[in-house]
Design a protein around this motif. Structure first.
Motif, PDB file in Angstrom:
ATOM      1  N   ASP A   1       7.242  24.274 -30.474  1.00 54.25           N
ATOM      2  CA  ASP A   1       7.579  25.679 -30.270  1.00 54.25           C
ATOM      3  C   ASP A   1       6.442  26.520 -30.846  1.00 54.25           C
ATOM      4  O   ASP A   1       6.079  26.353 -32.005  1.00 54.25           O
ATOM      5  CB  ASP A   1       8.909  25.994 -30.975  1.00 54.25           C
ATOM      6  CG  ASP A   1       9.444  27.347 -30.550  1.00 54.25           C
ATOM      7  OD1 ASP A   1       9.283  27.701 -29.359  1.00 54.25           O
ATOM      8  OD2 ASP A   1      10.016  28.052 -31.399  1.00 54.25           O
ATOM      9  N   ILE A   2       5.874  27.381 -30.018  1.00 51.32           N
ATOM     10  CA  ILE A   2       4.792  28.228 -30.518  1.00 51.32           C
ATOM     11  C   ILE A   2       5.428  29.355 -31.334  1.00 51.32           C
ATOM     12  O   ILE A   2       6.334  30.036 -30.851  1.00 51.32           O
ATOM     13  CB  ILE A   2       3.966  28.841 -29.363  1.00 51.32           C
ATOM     14  CG1 ILE A   2       3.832  27.867 -28.200  1.00 51.32           C
ATOM     15  CG2 ILE A   2       2.616  29.322 -29.866  1.00 51.32           C
ATOM     16  CD1 ILE A   2       2.915  26.736 -28.386  1.00 51.32           C
ATOM     17  N   GLU A   3       4.927  29.561 -32.521  1.00 48.80           N
ATOM     18  CA  GLU A   3       5.549  30.549 -33.408  1.00 48.80           C
ATOM     19  C   GLU A   3       5.233  31.987 -32.987  1.00 48.80           C
ATOM     20  O   GLU A   3       4.180  32.243 -32.395  1.00 48.80           O
ATOM     21  CB  GLU A   3       5.105  30.275 -34.849  1.00 48.80           C
ATOM     22  CG  GLU A   3       5.749  29.007 -35.366  1.00 48.80           C
ATOM     23  CD  GLU A   3       5.069  28.467 -36.611  1.00 48.80           C
ATOM     24  OE1 GLU A   3       4.281  29.199 -37.235  1.00 48.80           O
ATOM     25  OE2 GLU A   3       5.327  27.300 -36.948  1.00 48.80           O
TER      26      GLU A   3
ATOM     27  N   GLY B   1       3.085  28.568 -23.602  1.00 45.27           N
ATOM     28  CA  GLY B   1       3.830  27.368 -23.958  1.00 45.27           C
ATOM     29  C   GLY B   1       3.214  26.148 -23.311  1.00 45.27           C
ATOM     30  O   GLY B   1       1.993  26.031 -23.231  1.00 45.27           O
ATOM     31  N   VAL B   2       4.078  25.256 -22.827  1.00 44.51           N
ATOM     32  CA  VAL B   2       3.584  24.044 -22.181  1.00 44.51           C
ATOM     33  C   VAL B   2       3.321  24.323 -20.700  1.00 44.51           C
ATOM     34  O   VAL B   2       3.737  25.343 -20.167  1.00 44.51           O
ATOM     35  CB  VAL B   2       4.605  22.882 -22.315  1.00 44.51           C
ATOM     36  CG1 VAL B   2       4.649  22.385 -23.744  1.00 44.51           C
ATOM     37  CG2 VAL B   2       5.976  23.300 -21.837  1.00 44.51           C
TER      38      VAL B   2
ATOM     39  N   ASP C   1      -5.471  30.114 -32.729  1.00 48.76           N
ATOM     40  CA  ASP C   1      -5.032  28.786 -33.128  1.00 48.76           C
ATOM     41  C   ASP C   1      -3.507  28.789 -33.128  1.00 48.76           C
ATOM     42  O   ASP C   1      -2.878  29.470 -33.948  1.00 48.76           O
ATOM     43  CB  ASP C   1      -5.578  28.465 -34.526  1.00 48.76           C
ATOM     44  CG  ASP C   1      -5.018  27.158 -35.069  1.00 48.76           C
ATOM     45  OD1 ASP C   1      -4.377  26.417 -34.290  1.00 48.76           O
ATOM     46  OD2 ASP C   1      -5.218  26.889 -36.265  1.00 48.76           O
ATOM     47  N   ALA C   2      -2.920  28.071 -32.161  1.00 50.37           N
ATOM     48  CA  ALA C   2      -1.456  28.132 -31.988  1.00 50.37           C
ATOM     49  C   ALA C   2      -0.734  27.043 -32.770  1.00 50.37           C
ATOM     50  O   ALA C   2       0.466  26.852 -32.603  1.00 50.37           O
ATOM     51  CB  ALA C   2      -1.115  28.042 -30.508  1.00 50.37           C
ATOM     52  N   SER C   3      -1.466  26.329 -33.625  1.00 54.65           N
ATOM     53  CA  SER C   3      -0.769  25.229 -34.327  1.00 54.65           C
ATOM     54  C   SER C   3       0.251  25.794 -35.325  1.00 54.65           C
ATOM     55  O   SER C   3       0.058  26.872 -35.890  1.00 54.65           O
ATOM     56  CB  SER C   3      -1.769  24.317 -35.016  1.00 54.65           C
ATOM     57  OG  SER C   3      -2.642  25.079 -35.809  1.00 54.65           O
TER      58      SER C   3
ATOM     59  N   ALA D   1      -0.510  26.432 -24.492  1.00 57.06           N
ATOM     60  CA  ALA D   1      -0.799  26.430 -25.928  1.00 57.06           C
ATOM     61  C   ALA D   1      -0.211  25.205 -26.614  1.00 57.06           C
ATOM     62  O   ALA D   1      -0.294  25.073 -27.836  1.00 57.06           O
ATOM     63  CB  ALA D   1      -0.254  27.711 -26.563  1.00 57.06           C
ATOM     64  N   ALA D   2       0.414  24.311 -25.818  1.00 56.80           N
ATOM     65  CA  ALA D   2       0.977  23.086 -26.405  1.00 56.80           C
ATOM     66  C   ALA D   2       1.094  22.040 -25.310  1.00 56.80           C
ATOM     67  O   ALA D   2       1.213  22.372 -24.119  1.00 56.80           O
ATOM     68  CB  ALA D   2       2.348  23.376 -27.009  1.00 56.80           C
TER      69      ALA D   2
END
Lengths: 386, 252
Positions: free
Chosen positions: B95-97, B64-65, B214-216, B88-89
């Motif tokens: 919110d990472i899926e 996460g952050v 790729d966490a987008s 990842a952000a």
């Protein structure tokens, strides 16, 4: 300057907060109703506190404590302040003054207190000696190698659960240009010692279940081995070790005020009169604004005074400011919350009336508001010759 | 055996959640964040396995952050041995899926080679209930979801699952992914000595790119709304009146 808490401090706060919410809140009604803490419950709270390593966390690591500094300890006590004092008493924090123990006293009093095996209570106040500590009449006189003590102490908090007591007793009088001045000595006295009796005290409007007791000394013989610190050195140990305890009152007042405030805020947002939430009326909303401002001010003032102690800076005036401000803030916050609740606030269905009652003693014990103002003003005016 | 415990930083369960004015999500600014309660149960279970001598290391991981570091410190203070943070952000509102999280976790599992992954059955913020299952599929491992009892015995685990209408007991081969339910245990408080030790425990920092993921986001949030306010109820004076009202409401 950094006003944020470290990760450790955040976790300390969150652990103690959860502990108070889960292990203390559920039993508060029982204590209020009966005025007693059942001994199995007391032991359970104590055991859980020991398991968590928080018992005697105000003591240095070399004697088995957690070695928290004043600021971290203030955070612990701030969270404890949210809960009933009768119950959080067993989240044991023995009196720091026990660090003055020497030789065998360490094995007999200090270490068992830190381990949670023996509980202590501090006895200073007498019927004729409140703010005027030197006015005490409880007296010890030399007889052979011993001291023989006669007199009465009252308002002794925690005495009903104490296994031993740290008692301040007059051991002589000095003639000074300002008149006679009593010499004071601190003694360690075991429960059950011949000539020493602990009796129930008065019914107090504040902190039901956190009892105050009366101590009676009748020709009670104490050897020199029971002297804590030096003979006639009572004020020295007092000034070294009891200096910081006023922070406890201030910080617990802040914790309790925050808990009380949450009730005020929720009620202002939910309760409807004249077709709208009462929080929309300025008479209520401005009270909310004042309350949170005062709570934050008291919080920072208190933490800053603890921080000063950790930095080795003078803190006497700041601690006095924190104590007087936080306790008067609590009086206002509990009173204003009760007013927002209206008649319902007076009913024991909500804890508001209890917060309001409990708040009253905070301006009295551990140095009245008047004594704190005296300390503050003297520290400023004395250097100017006034 | 090493146990890997993924933990998520979510809005604290006590916070009254508010929807952002533009409906794009929930307002997370100045809101108290905590460890997802189901993940806390997973951490507790992992520590108990270690205390029982069935595990020798507990590794907590959060994706996460950067602020998820606090959540990992909590896991360390509860008793986890070390932690891995996968950033990842940047924005706390991202919110990472689940699929991205599961892919990153696969990378972590490949590196760490745990014998067991214990995770919360779902996060209380978006209730996806998918990450554990996706991870097991990506790994080709057995999965046991909604565990209310876990018994590890060498090469297999016996897991009691809370399913609709009762309890189901299954036996799965190790290594496995087990997702835990509310009644598995009661998480401990972080003890003071462990809080103090937590800072000294290792916390490695990685990024999603380190695992080639790729966490987008792939999902588009169309709208977030407050739940409808419940209408006030009424008091009925008798059973007859109750039956009458229920008939009116068309439910009997």
């Amino acid at each position: 300057m950094n006003f944020g808490l470290s990760d450790e401090q955040e976790m300390i706060v969150s652990t103690v907060r959860s502990f108070v919410e889960n292990e203390i809140y559920p039993h508060e009604d029982l204590v209020e109703r009966t005025g007693e803490v059942p001994s199995d419950l007391a032991q359970e709270i104590k055991r859980k506190t020991l398991d968590l390593g928080f018992y005697a966390c105000n003591f240095p690591e070399e004697v088995g404590g957690a070695g928290l500094n004043h600021l971290d300890f203030a955070l612990v006590e701030r969270e404890l302040g949210r809960g009933s004092m009768a119950l959080t008493h067993f989240f044991g924090r023995p009196q720091n003054i026990l660090m003055a123990c020497e030789g065998e006293q360490r094995e007999k009093y200090l270490l068992p207190a830190v381990r949670g095996e023996r509980m202590d209570a501090l006895a200073m106040t007498e019927p004729e000696a409140g703010s005027d500590v030197r006015g005490m009449r409880c007296t010890a006189v030399r007889d052979g190698g011993d001291w023989v003590v006669n007199g009465t102490k009252h308002f002794i908090s925690g005495a009903d659960h104490a296994d031993f007591f740290i008692v301040f007793i007059a051991t002589g009088v000095d003639e000074t240009p300002k008149g006679p001045k009593k010499r004071i000595t601190a003694f360690l006295v075991d429960r059950g010692h011949p000539g020493f009796e602990v009796r129930d005290g008065y019914q107090s409007v504040s902190h039901r279940g956190y009892k105050n007791c009366v101590l009676e000394f009748t020709d009670c013989r104490l050897p020199d081995a029971q002297v804590l610190g030096e003979v006639d050195g009572g004020f020295d140990v007092m000034n070294t070790w009891l200096y910081a305890t006023r922070i406890t009152v201030a910080t617990m007042s802040v914790g309790r005020a925050r808990r009380c405030f949450d009730y005020a805020l929720d009620y202002a947002a939910e309760r409807k009169q004249f077709g709208q939430q009462i929080g929309k009326f300025q008479g209520v909303s401005f009270q909310i604004a004042d309350m949170i401002t005062e709570i934050d001010a008291a919080d920072y003032l208190t933490l800053a005074s603890a921080w000063r102690l950790d930095q080795g800076l003078d803190a006497n005036r700041e601690i006095a400011s924190a104590k007087v401000y936080a306790t008067e803030m609590l009086a206002h916050v509990t009173d204003a919350t009760l007013q927002i609740f209206g008649g319902m606030g007076l009913m024991s269905d909500f804890p508001i009336e209890r917060f309001w009652r409990d708040a009253r003693v905070e301006r009295i014990w551990d140095g009245t508001s008047e004594i704190q103002r005296h300390i503050i003003s003297r520290s400023l005016l004395r250097p100017l010759g006034a | 055996m090493k146990v890997l415990v993924p933990v998520k930083r979510v809005i604290d369960y006590n916070v009254k959640v508010r929807v952002k004015a533009d409906g794009s999500g929930v307002d997370l600014a100045n809101v108290k964040m905590s460890m997802n309660p189901f993940d806390e149960i997973a951490v507790e279970e992992a520590i108990r396995l270690k205390e029982a001598g069935k595990a020798d290391e507990v590794v907590a991981v959060s994706i996460g952050v950067k602020q998820a570091q606090e959540t990992l410190r909590t896991a360390l203070a509860m008793g986890a041995d070390r932690a891995i943070l996968v950033v990842a952000a940047d924005d706390v509102h991202t919110d990472i899926e689940p699929l991205a999280v599961a892919k990153i976790l696969k990378g972590v599992v490949d590196e760490e080679q745990p014998g067991l992954v214990l995770c919360g059955k779902q996060a209380i913020d978006n209730d996806m209930n998918a990450t554990g299952q996706m991870l097991s599929a990506l790994m080709g491992w057995s999965q046991a979801t909604f565990a209310s009892e876990v018994d590890i015995d060498g090469d297999s685990a016996t897991v009691t699952r809370e399913v609709d209408g009762g309890l189901q007991t299954i036996k799965v081969k190790m290594p496995a992914v087990v997702t835990v339910d509310l009644r598995l245990n009661e998480p401990r408080y972080a003890s003071l000595p462990n809080i103090m030790k937590a800072k000294k425990k290792p916390l490695d920092e990685k990024t999603a790119a380190d695992y080639g993921v790729d966490a987008s986001p792939r999902l588009e949030i169309v709208k977030t709304t407050e739940p409808e306010a419940r209408a006030a109820g009424i008091k009925v004076g008798s059973v007859d009146e109750l039956v009458e009202k229920l008939k009116e409401a068309g439910v009997v």
